[in-house]
Motif scaffolding. Structure first.
Motif, PDB file in Angstrom:
ATOM      1  N   ARG A 171      -6.611  -9.966  10.904  1.00  0.00           N
ATOM      2  CA  ARG A 171      -6.272 -11.193  11.630  1.00  0.00           C
ATOM      3  C   ARG A 171      -5.939 -12.331  10.664  1.00  0.00           C
ATOM      4  N   ILE A 172      -6.719 -12.428   9.608  1.00  0.00           N
ATOM      5  CA  ILE A 172      -6.500 -13.505   8.637  1.00  0.00           C
ATOM      6  C   ILE A 172      -5.161 -13.316   7.925  1.00  0.00           C
ATOM      7  N   LEU A 173      -4.904 -12.100   7.453  1.00  0.00           N
ATOM      8  CA  LEU A 173      -3.664 -11.849   6.719  1.00  0.00           C
ATOM      9  C   LEU A 173      -2.438 -12.097   7.595  1.00  0.00           C
ATOM     10  N   GLU A 174      -2.481 -11.588   8.814  1.00  0.00           N
ATOM     11  CA  GLU A 174      -1.314 -11.668   9.688  1.00  0.00           C
ATOM     12  C   GLU A 174      -1.109 -13.078  10.237  1.00  0.00           C
ATOM     13  N   ASN A 175      -2.193 -13.713  10.680  1.00  0.00           N
ATOM     14  CA  ASN A 175      -2.067 -14.994  11.377  1.00  0.00           C
ATOM     15  C   ASN A 175      -2.209 -16.199  10.462  1.00  0.00           C
ATOM     16  N   ALA A 176      -3.163 -16.137   9.523  1.00  0.00           N
ATOM     17  CA  ALA A 176      -3.369 -17.269   8.619  1.00  0.00           C
ATOM     18  C   ALA A 176      -2.526 -17.155   7.356  1.00  0.00           C
ATOM     19  N   GLY A 177      -2.228 -15.922   6.923  1.00  0.00           N
ATOM     20  CA  GLY A 177      -1.401 -15.724   5.737  1.00  0.00           C
ATOM     21  C   GLY A 177       0.076 -15.590   6.049  1.00  0.00           C
ATOM     22  N   GLY A 178       0.403 -15.228   7.292  1.00  0.00           N
ATOM     23  CA  GLY A 178       1.811 -15.087   7.662  1.00  0.00           C
ATOM     24  C   GLY A 178       2.476 -13.864   7.067  1.00  0.00           C
ATOM     25  N   TYR A 179       1.709 -12.777   6.839  1.00  0.00           N
ATOM     26  CA  TYR A 179       2.298 -11.540   6.306  1.00  0.00           C
ATOM     27  C   TYR A 179       3.321 -10.988   7.301  1.00  0.00           C
ATOM     28  N   THR A 180       4.331 -10.319   6.777  1.00  0.00           N
ATOM     29  CA  THR A 180       5.334  -9.706   7.638  1.00  0.00           C
ATOM     30  C   THR A 180       4.768  -8.452   8.307  1.00  0.00           C
ATOM     31  N   SER A 181       5.375  -8.058   9.426  1.00  0.00           N
ATOM     32  CA  SER A 181       4.905  -6.864  10.138  1.00  0.00           C
ATOM     33  C   SER A 181       5.092  -5.616   9.285  1.00  0.00           C
ATOM     34  N   THR A 182       6.150  -5.581   8.472  1.00  0.00           N
ATOM     35  CA  THR A 182       6.377  -4.422   7.600  1.00  0.00           C
ATOM     36  C   THR A 182       5.241  -4.269   6.596  1.00  0.00           C
ATOM     37  N   ASP A 183       4.813  -5.374   5.986  1.00  0.00           N
ATOM     38  CA  ASP A 183       3.732  -5.303   5.007  1.00  0.00           C
ATOM     39  C   ASP A 183       2.382  -5.076   5.674  1.00  0.00           C
ATOM     40  N   MET A 184       2.190  -5.617   6.871  1.00  0.00           N
ATOM     41  CA  MET A 184       0.944  -5.364   7.594  1.00  0.00           C
ATOM     42  C   MET A 184       0.802  -3.892   7.948  1.00  0.00           C
ATOM     43  N   ALA A 185       1.933  -3.201   8.104  1.00  0.00           N
ATOM     44  CA  ALA A 185       1.886  -1.778   8.461  1.00  0.00           C
ATOM     45  C   ALA A 185       1.136  -0.963   7.411  1.00  0.00           C
ATOM     46  N   HIS A 186       1.179  -1.388   6.127  1.00  0.00           N
ATOM     47  CA  HIS A 186       0.425  -0.688   5.087  1.00  0.00           C
ATOM     48  C   HIS A 186      -1.066  -0.696   5.415  1.00  0.00           C
ATOM     49  N   TYR A 187      -1.550  -1.834   5.871  1.00  0.00           N
ATOM     50  CA  TYR A 187      -2.976  -1.960   6.192  1.00  0.00           C
ATOM     51  C   TYR A 187      -3.352  -1.137   7.424  1.00  0.00           C
ATOM     52  N   TYR A 188      -2.526  -1.255   8.469  1.00  0.00           N
ATOM     53  CA  TYR A 188      -2.847  -0.543   9.707  1.00  0.00           C
ATOM     54  C   TYR A 188      -2.800   0.971   9.522  1.00  0.00           C
ATOM     55  N   ALA A 189      -1.968   1.424   8.595  1.00  0.00           N
ATOM     56  CA  ALA A 189      -1.823   2.872   8.386  1.00  0.00           C
ATOM     57  C   ALA A 189      -2.959   3.469   7.568  1.00  0.00           C
ATOM     58  N   ASP A 190      -3.653   2.625   6.804  1.00  0.00           N
ATOM     59  CA  ASP A 190      -4.701   3.125   5.905  1.00  0.00           C
ATOM     60  C   ASP A 190      -6.082   2.886   6.532  1.00  0.00           C
ATOM     61  N   ARG A 191      -6.736   3.948   6.922  1.00  0.00           N
ATOM     62  CA  ARG A 191      -8.070   3.846   7.513  1.00  0.00           C
ATOM     63  C   ARG A 191      -9.134   4.457   6.604  1.00  0.00           C
ATOM     64  N   SER A 192      -8.799   4.534   5.315  1.00  0.00           N
ATOM     65  CA  SER A 192      -9.710   5.199   4.383  1.00  0.00           C
ATOM     66  C   SER A 192     -10.802   4.282   3.860  1.00  0.00           C
ATOM     67  N   GLY A 193     -10.690   2.963   4.106  1.00  0.00           N
ATOM     68  CA  GLY A 193     -11.740   2.036   3.701  1.00  0.00           C
ATOM     69  C   GLY A 193     -11.586   1.554   2.269  1.00  0.00           C
ATOM     70  N   ALA A 194     -12.555   0.696   1.869  1.00  0.00           N
ATOM     71  CA  ALA A 194     -12.487   0.052   0.555  1.00  0.00           C
ATOM     72  C   ALA A 194     -13.291   0.760  -0.521  1.00  0.00           C
ATOM     73  N   THR A 195     -14.212   1.623  -0.135  1.00  0.00           N
ATOM     74  CA  THR A 195     -15.055   2.279  -1.127  1.00  0.00           C
ATOM     75  C   THR A 195     -14.280   3.370  -1.866  1.00  0.00           C
ATOM     76  N   SER A 196     -14.831   3.801  -3.008  1.00  0.00           N
ATOM     77  CA  SER A 196     -14.129   4.815  -3.812  1.00  0.00           C
ATOM     78  C   SER A 196     -14.011   6.139  -3.066  1.00  0.00           C
ATOM     79  N   ARG A 197     -15.000   6.442  -2.235  1.00  0.00           N
ATOM     80  CA  ARG A 197     -14.919   7.669  -1.427  1.00  0.00           C
ATOM     81  C   ARG A 197     -14.290   7.322  -0.088  1.00  0.00           C
ATOM     82  N   PRO A 198     -13.132   7.897   0.246  1.00  0.00           N
ATOM     83  CA  PRO A 198     -12.462   7.537   1.501  1.00  0.00           C
ATOM     84  C   PRO A 198     -13.249   7.999   2.726  1.00  0.00           C
ATOM     85  N   ARG A 199     -13.083   7.244   3.814  1.00  0.00           N
ATOM     86  CA  ARG A 199     -13.680   7.659   5.072  1.00  0.00           C
ATOM     87  C   ARG A 199     -13.011   8.938   5.562  1.00  0.00           C
TER      88      ARG A 199
END
Length: 532
Positions: free
Chosen positions: A96-124
């Motif tokens: 929400r912050i990146l898209e609405n407060a940062g104004g990221y494009t939908s193309t670049d936001m797609a990278h985030y929505y496509a990745d559900r592996s999380g932030a830790t070194s071991r992916p979900r």
């Protein structure tokens, strides 16, 4: 037959709905559904939080509709700590912050929505777990922030650069001469912003944009309300301000990227004039690795600068306010910080930022200001069914922990003669006895904050804890120490935003939502004299 069935069905459904509601936490009411709470949150946050605190005295969890978001507000050490565990994530709120407060494009936001592996070194486990490490955007972002914000080298480099640039701002005042009509918070918003910006992203962004500081402080008001994703017609002005500041950052980035030699020796320099610090270069390189557009990279730097200034400068202002209102406390801190002074090769006095963080009274004052003025809704989303305060919340529930409730809890923070709602500079120190170099027993102060997990969390917690917290701490302590050591300062009066006399002292500005340290609604006018 239908006429007989309909009343029976209606009665059954009403009974079922009542039973469902009876197994849910109580709800914070609103006059106009989906509108009243979010409007009050945005326009009179003090009243909104007063309502929240009141109901959380009776129950440790309450439902609240904030615009399109149904959230669960929680309090209590164990309940807050649950939100920092691996069964919760901050990713939906970050989106929400990146898209609405940062104004990221939908193309670049797609990278985030496509990745559900999380932030830790071991992916979900799931469809994204087989992504190559370099394609895991959440993990690479987390690692980039660790490398550029948490490791010792970038923190030390920032401390050196910031002191140099802030010293230039201070040396603009004549030595040994009294200067009148200095408004402390306004000074910090201008001069501290300039020094920290140059330390992190270099001087070009300000050189290219003479109105940079004004544009930033306009933008600084918008991320919290934009993040909720309300329709643009409600937030039209905020969107316009966001786009203006994003364009400033984008145009600076385009020129900096064009002129910078990414294969040259400045790539590893702690600071250079084009991109500034490793923080800035690390963010740029990471964004380039995912082929982000200039618009999204501009938004990324806008959010970086917001994180750099929006919390630190109000907190620094409040620390100075409290010190200058209490001459005894001011002198005690002024004496204490001499322990962290160092002299460089140019014979000028600087401060060891690591030593400053170990000074008990300075740390206590800083912590007390953070406790009273950082007002953030720490937001997490459950990744599985979770039980909080006896209620089972379904997967996908949004849980928010208001720092303001925990930080003002009387049972946790109150001391005889010093209620939790009031500033007391000595709240987080205790007096201990120890032996000095000659073996004599002496008394000294010791900073004390153990056992406060879940009751003091200005930077959040868990894997999503604020990565910039160490740089933020260093900046506040350095700025305060430089002002206190270099100037004689005398309080004159409190003033309103238009500069006119105020009969009362500053309080938190009610216009600010629960996303940053709340700035003061009044300024402190002083006179000062630079000593050296």
């Amino acid at each position: 037959m239908l006429l007989l069935v309909l009343p029976l069905a209606t009665t059954f459904l009403n009974k079922q709905n009542h039973e469902n509601r009876s197994h849910q936490p109580p709800r914070l009411g609103e006059t106009i559904p989906y509108v009243s709470n979010i409007w009050q949150y945005m326009t009179n946050n003090r009243l909104f939080m007063t309502r929240v605190r009141q109901i959380l005295k009776e129950t440790p969890i309450v439902q609240c509709q904030l615009g399109p978001m149904n959230t669960y507000l929680v309090t209590g050490s164990s309940n807050v700590s649950l939100g920092f565990r691996s069964s919760f994530t901050s990713e939906p709120w970050i989106l929400r912050i990146l898209e609405n407060a940062g104004g990221y494009t939908s193309t670049d936001m797609a990278h985030y929505y496509a990745d559900r592996s999380g932030a830790t070194s071991r992916p979900r486990r799931g469809p994204s777990e087989l992504l190559p490490p370099e394609k895991r955007i959440w993990h690479t972002s987390h690692r980039m922030h660790d490398d550029t914000l948490i490791h010792a080298r970038p923190i030390n480099a920032f401390a050196t650069s910031f002191q140099g640039f802030f010293a230039q701002e201070l040396e603009a005042f004549p030595a040994s001469e009294w200067v009148e009509n200095i408004e402390i918070f306004s000074f910090l918003k201008s001069n501290m912003t300039a020094a920290a910006t140059r330390a992190v992203v270099g001087p070009r962004i300000m050189d290219q944009n003479p109105d940079f500081i004004d544009a930033f402080w306009q933008y600084e008001k918008t991320p919290a309300t934009l993040a909720f994703g309300l329709p643009p017609w409600i937030n039209r002005r905020a969107v316009r301000i966001r786009d203006r500041f994003g364009a400033i950052c984008r145009e600076w980035y385009d020129l900096a990227d064009r002129d910078f030699d990414w294969e040259g020796p400045d790539r590893e320099a702690d600071w250079e004039p084009n991109f500034g610090s490793q923080v800035s270069k690390g963010l740029a390189l990471w964004a380039k690795s995912f082929a982000f557009s200039s618009q999204s990279i501009g938004g990324a730097f806008a959010l970086l600068l917001s994180g750099l200034h929006s919390n630190v400068i109000p907190i620094c202002g409040w620390v100075m306010f409290e010190l200058l209102q209490n001459p005894e406390l001011y002198l005690a801190v002024k004496e204490e910080i001499t322990e962290a002074e160092i002299t460089n090769q140019d014979s000028k006095v600087y401060f060891d930022h690591q030593k400053l963080t170990s000074l008990p009274l300075l740390q206590s004052v800083f912590t007390e200001v953070m406790r009273l003025h950082v007002s953030v809704l720490i937001t997490r989303t459950s990744m599985e069914n979770v039980t909080i305060a006896g209620y089972t919340l379904p997967k996908g529930s949004i849980v928010q922990a208001p720092t303001e409730v925990a930080h003002l809890d009387e049972s946790t923070w109150g001391k005889p003669g010093h209620p939790a709602s009031e500033f007391w500079g000595y709240r987080h120190v205790k007096e201990i006895e120890t032996a000095d170099e000659t073996g004599n027993v002496v008394k000294k102060l010791e900073f004390f904050m153990s056992g406060k997990t879940g009751t003091f969390f200005p930077y959040g917690g868990g894997i999503s804890i604020c990565a910039g917290r160490f740089i933020a701490n260093a900046e506040v302590l350095l700025a305060v120490s430089m002002l206190v050591s270099r100037f004689d300062i005398e309080f004159v009066e409190w003033v309103k935003p238009d500069g006119s006399f105020s009969e009362r002292a500053a309080i938190d500005d009610i216009r600010y939502a629960n996303a940053v340290a709340k700035p003061p609604d009044r300024d402190m006018k002083v006179r000062w004299r630079r000593l050296w």
